[in-house]
Design an enzyme around this catalytic site. Structure first.
Site, PDB file in Angstrom:
ATOM      1  N   GLY A 215       1.245 -14.065   0.491  1.00  0.00           N
ATOM      2  CA  GLY A 215       0.948 -13.387   1.735  1.00  0.00           C
ATOM      3  C   GLY A 215      -0.334 -12.587   1.692  1.00  0.00           C
ATOM      4  O   GLY A 215      -0.906 -12.352   0.624  1.00  0.00           O
ATOM      5  N   HIS A 271       5.233  -4.432   1.377  1.00  0.00           N
ATOM      6  CA  HIS A 271       3.969  -4.175   0.685  1.00  0.00           C
ATOM      7  C   HIS A 271       2.774  -4.495   1.583  1.00  0.00           C
ATOM      8  O   HIS A 271       1.848  -3.691   1.730  1.00  0.00           O
ATOM      9  CB  HIS A 271       3.938  -5.027  -0.587  1.00  0.00           C
ATOM     10  CG  HIS A 271       2.693  -4.920  -1.406  1.00  0.00           C
ATOM     11  ND1 HIS A 271       2.648  -4.247  -2.590  1.00  0.00           N
ATOM     12  CD2 HIS A 271       1.446  -5.438  -1.226  1.00  0.00           C
ATOM     13  CE1 HIS A 271       1.420  -4.330  -3.107  1.00  0.00           C
ATOM     14  NE2 HIS A 271       0.672  -5.069  -2.298  1.00  0.00           N
ATOM     15  N   GLU A 272       2.791  -5.665   2.210  1.00  0.00           N
ATOM     16  CA  GLU A 272       1.649  -6.085   3.023  1.00  0.00           C
ATOM     17  C   GLU A 272       1.495  -5.229   4.279  1.00  0.00           C
ATOM     18  O   GLU A 272       0.377  -4.913   4.689  1.00  0.00           O
ATOM     19  CB  GLU A 272       1.790  -7.554   3.407  1.00  0.00           C
ATOM     20  CG  GLU A 272       1.808  -8.528   2.245  1.00  0.00           C
ATOM     21  CD  GLU A 272       0.546  -8.480   1.407  1.00  0.00           C
ATOM     22  OE1 GLU A 272      -0.454  -7.894   1.862  1.00  0.00           O
ATOM     23  OE2 GLU A 272       0.559  -9.023   0.304  1.00  0.00           O
ATOM     24  N   HIS A 275      -0.415  -2.243   3.513  1.00  0.00           N
ATOM     25  CA  HIS A 275      -1.865  -2.442   3.629  1.00  0.00           C
ATOM     26  C   HIS A 275      -2.292  -2.401   5.089  1.00  0.00           C
ATOM     27  O   HIS A 275      -3.322  -1.799   5.431  1.00  0.00           O
ATOM     28  CB  HIS A 275      -2.263  -3.791   3.026  1.00  0.00           C
ATOM     29  CG  HIS A 275      -2.209  -3.839   1.530  1.00  0.00           C
ATOM     30  ND1 HIS A 275      -2.668  -2.827   0.731  1.00  0.00           N
ATOM     31  CD2 HIS A 275      -1.745  -4.801   0.680  1.00  0.00           C
ATOM     32  CE1 HIS A 275      -2.507  -3.154  -0.539  1.00  0.00           C
ATOM     33  NE2 HIS A 275      -1.939  -4.346  -0.593  1.00  0.00           N
ATOM     34  N   TRP A 283      -2.218   1.888  -8.327  1.00  0.00           N
ATOM     35  CA  TRP A 283      -3.094   2.095  -9.483  1.00  0.00           C
ATOM     36  C   TRP A 283      -4.579   2.078  -9.100  1.00  0.00           C
ATOM     37  O   TRP A 283      -5.452   2.145  -9.955  1.00  0.00           O
ATOM     38  CB  TRP A 283      -2.807   1.060 -10.571  1.00  0.00           C
ATOM     39  CG  TRP A 283      -3.223  -0.336 -10.228  1.00  0.00           C
ATOM     40  CD1 TRP A 283      -4.372  -0.968 -10.611  1.00  0.00           C
ATOM     41  CD2 TRP A 283      -2.520  -1.265  -9.404  1.00  0.00           C
ATOM     42  NE1 TRP A 283      -4.421  -2.232 -10.082  1.00  0.00           N
ATOM     43  CE2 TRP A 283      -3.298  -2.443  -9.342  1.00  0.00           C
ATOM     44  CE3 TRP A 283      -1.307  -1.220  -8.714  1.00  0.00           C
ATOM     45  CZ2 TRP A 283      -2.890  -3.556  -8.608  1.00  0.00           C
ATOM     46  CZ3 TRP A 283      -0.904  -2.326  -7.996  1.00  0.00           C
ATOM     47  CH2 TRP A 283      -1.693  -3.475  -7.942  1.00  0.00           C
ATOM     48  N   VAL A 293      -3.982   9.059  -2.869  1.00  0.00           N
ATOM     49  CA  VAL A 293      -2.714   9.683  -2.485  1.00  0.00           C
ATOM     50  C   VAL A 293      -2.362  10.712  -3.552  1.00  0.00           C
ATOM     51  O   VAL A 293      -2.221  10.363  -4.729  1.00  0.00           O
ATOM     52  CB  VAL A 293      -1.590   8.640  -2.347  1.00  0.00           C
ATOM     53  CG1 VAL A 293      -0.263   9.314  -2.043  1.00  0.00           C
ATOM     54  CG2 VAL A 293      -1.932   7.641  -1.250  1.00  0.00           C
ATOM     55  N   ASP A 331      11.005  -7.162  -6.324  1.00  0.00           N
ATOM     56  CA  ASP A 331      11.518  -6.679  -5.047  1.00  0.00           C
ATOM     57  C   ASP A 331      12.680  -5.715  -5.227  1.00  0.00           C
ATOM     58  O   ASP A 331      12.765  -4.683  -4.551  1.00  0.00           O
ATOM     59  CB  ASP A 331      11.983  -7.860  -4.193  1.00  0.00           C
ATOM     60  CG  ASP A 331      10.843  -8.520  -3.433  1.00  0.00           C
ATOM     61  OD1 ASP A 331       9.678  -8.278  -3.797  1.00  0.00           O
ATOM     62  OD2 ASP A 331      11.127  -9.289  -2.494  1.00  0.00           O
TER      63      ASP A 331
END
Length: 674
Positions: A215, A271-272, A275, A283, A293, A331
């Site tokens: 993805g 996760h996507e 973004h 990291w 952050v 996951d």
């Protein structure tokens, strides 16, 4: 060509974070992705998978476009806004619901056959994202960390489509191709299918031609940084794309899901979407890097599998937060967004183009439904008959959806082929709300147009006329109102291998190109500039576009792609996923007559939004009645429009919904009082 790299670069000048890509499982060598070599040790950590190449891809984009803002420039812009978000939390002080449309891209497969995933699999993905972003107790998204945050962001499948008709937020689209390369997705699939990105978060479920890709998402852009262009990504590519086998969670499998472990719990999209909302990898995409952050510990690098606590590193961190959704762990190991990640999301939602407009979208609000309401949707004709020597008659397909609250058991559909006599087909079955059936209609002709109309459902009148009609272009025709076309070619690093031509039906070469120069140093130099040509293609003729690669690996491997656009900028053909040669045929004809009913696009609007004093109203008739509701559904103000202005100064800060009612229609608009 010896030494040719095997990484994959997408086509288009927009900021996309490429994530969650498999590595080479059968090749015992290092993996090169976007110019960076992933070592065997790195691949071993993630079970042979390369799960994200965002830093390398962004470096390539910055190299290609000098005006593109750097990571640091973006952070300099967003930093003060995050500080403001920490002080004020959000403009509306509450939960933000983002309307979602999921485009399920398929090749005519039956429902539940890959990649045409079921409604329940799609819905499970929305459930997972709500669990994770709201930190819902009793779900895998819950955690007890002192910095664990309910981001106050939630997601809902859209309830109204761009034409104002009811939907379940799942847009199934037949695009006549088995699988898709990333550049073709960005050049063709997205622009062809996207819904207004200021009203919907667009998600795509596809089958990638690169079976190793899971993805990718388009990062938010900023339009207020002084002295810089937006350069944050085109609106017609904005959204999140996933392999159909990672879209959803096996935890909710009803027996119909098409998922592949180990990434089968929906966290690829958690996760996507992170973004999409402005979060970076934990990291910082470098050893002991910065994710901007404050309350996430410094990680030495990404984590795979599911480590155990404590996990100290040589960056001075006593323990890493490998459960964070922006890491690379399995996951089932992920379960946390932090307070300061939430602050970053709030800043993006309050300030970034398209993200901040989503806050006021009402596409997630239900519109009045009727008992008897069917929708007709024409499906693309995949028959390549227009330019065949012996064309054969085409069978057209329409999807018949039940948008009513009663079961749909019968429908009468009338249709006309190429403007001929009106014919009738009677459909019977049993469709629950939002379910569909395919209606096949033999046309008796190889090319042209078929227009169809629902005339009755359940032996009574259909109660909504705006979704009753549709049409299908038969064969590979390209109906146009102008003969002007645009050709775009993005070469890879090895232009000397590429040649192409466009011929008409008599075999005359109208346009051609190549071979081109090679890039001097593929390891350091950017891809060549996009080649753009303007073409004139006369009506009522067939055209054959052919592209060749003398090395035999096409242009996709190193970032190339091509497409042909009509005068309106819509893609006619696009491609790149081939080896030695690829051929596309199409016929240009004048605009076809259609009886399709279209809805008035002048929908109600309000501005400014957010508002402090006076709300201006657009596209609403004078003396239309209005009602303003607060976030819990209470009417706080009502009246009739007189001068297209409504005073709202007395309202408390927060989110409100204003409903306009007249004898023709009812519309709702969300606004924020600041």
């Amino acid at each position: 060509m010896k030494g040719k790299t095997t990484f994959k670069l997408p086509f288009l000048l927009f900021l996309t974070l490429f994530c969650l890509a498999f590595g080479q499982k059968n090749n015992p060598t290092d993996k090169i992705v976007f110019g960076r070599t992933y070592t065997l040790e790195e691949l071993r950590k993630t079970n042979g998978f390369v799960r994200c190449a965002s830093t390398e891809y962004e470096a390539m984009l910055q190299q290609k476009n000098p005006k593109r803002m750097t990571e640091q420039q973006f952070e300099d812009w967003i930093g003060p806004l995050i500080a403001n978000a920490q002080a004020n939390k959000s403009q509306n002080g509450g939960v933000i619901t983002i309307p979602v449309v999921v485009h399920v891209i398929h090749n005519g497969e039956a429902l539940g056959t890959a990649p045409n995933i079921t409604d329940s699999q799609v819905q499970s993905q929305i459930t997972v994202m709500n669990n994770d972003y709201r930190k819902l107790a009793g779900t895998p998204g819950a955690n007890t960390s002192p910095v664990g945050a309910d981001t106050m962001i939630q997601f809902a499948l859209a309830k109204v489509d761009p034409k104002g008709n009811p939907t379940n937020g799942i847009d199934r689209v037949k695009l006549c191709q088995d699988s898709w390369a990333t550049s073709a997705i960005d050049a063709y699939v997205k622009p062809t299918t996207i819904w207004d990105p200021t009203k919907y978060m667009n998600m795509w479920s596809v089958k990638f031609s690169d079976g190793d890709l899971l993805g990718y998402a388009q990062f938010p852009s900023n339009s207020t940084l002084p002295g810089l262009n937006t350069n944050g990504g085109y609106a017609n590519t904005d959204g999140v794309v996933a392999n159909y086998a990672t879209f959803g969670s096996s935890a909710y499998n009803d027996g119909t899901f098409l998922l592949a472990a180990p990434y089968d719990r929906g966290r690829t999209m958690t996760h996507e979407v992170g973004h999409f909302l402005g979060l970076r990898h934990i990291w910082g995409d470098s050893n002991c890097g910065n994710d901007y952050v404050a309350d996430t510990p410094i990680h030495r690098t990404s984590n795979g599998s599911c480590p155990t606590h404590p996990k100290p590193n040589n960056c001075g961190t006593a323990d890493e937060m490998f459960e964070n959704y922006m890491d690379y762990t399995n996951d089932t190991c992920m379960n946390i967004f932090t307070i300061n990640q939430k602050d970053r999301i709030v800043a993006v939602m309050n300030n970034s183009p398209r993200r901040m407009e989503l806050k006021t979208s009402t596409a997630d609000l239900a519109i009045p439904l009727f008992a008897n309401d069917a929708e007709l949707k024409g499906e693309r004709s995949c028959d390549q008959t227009a330019c065949a020597d012996s064309p054969t008659p085409v069978t057209a397909q329409f999807s018949l959806y039940n948008r009513g609250t009663s079961a749909l058991t019968s429908a009468v559909i009338t249709y006309s082929v190429n403007g001929g006599a009106v014919q009738t087909i009677n459909w019977t079955g049993n469709l629950a709300q939002d379910k569909y059936a395919i209606v096949s209609i033999p046309t008796g002709v190889p090319t042209g147009n078929i227009s169809a109309q629902i005339t009755s459902v359940n032996a009574t009148a259909d109660q909504r006329a705006s979704n009753n009609a549709s049409s299908v272009v038969l064969g590979n025709l390209v109906p146009v109102s102008s003969t002007n076309f645009t050709f775009e070619l993005q070469l890879d690093y090895y232009g000397s291998e590429t040649t192409w031509n466009l011929k008409n039906s008599s075999g005359t070469t109208l346009y051609s190109g190549g071979p081109y120069p090679d890039v001097a140093d593929p390891d350091t130099d950017p891809l060549p500039a996009l080649i753009t040509q303007n073409w004139v293609l006369p009506l009522n003729d067939c055209y054959t576009f052919t592209i060749n690669d003398s090395y035999g690996d096409g242009i996709y491997v190193d970032g190339g792609s091509y497409r042909i656009l009509n005068s309106a900028g819509a893609p006619v053909i696009a491609g790149n996923d081939f080896t030695t040669t690829q051929e596309r045929k199409f016929k240009v004809v004048g605009a076809l007559a259609t009886s399709e009913v279209t809805k008035d696009k002048n929908t109600a609007g309000v501005y400014p939004n957010p508002v402090s004093d006076v709300l201006n109203v657009t596209n609403v008739a004078k003396n239309t009645k209005y009602e303003i509701y607060n976030a819990v559904g209470q009417i706080v103000k009502s009246g009739a429009l007189e001068d297209q202005k409504i005073r709202v100064a007395e309202l408390a800060k927060g989110t409100y919904f204003i409903t306009f009612k007249n004898d023709k229609k009812t519309e709702s608009v969300k606004f924020i009082k600041k």
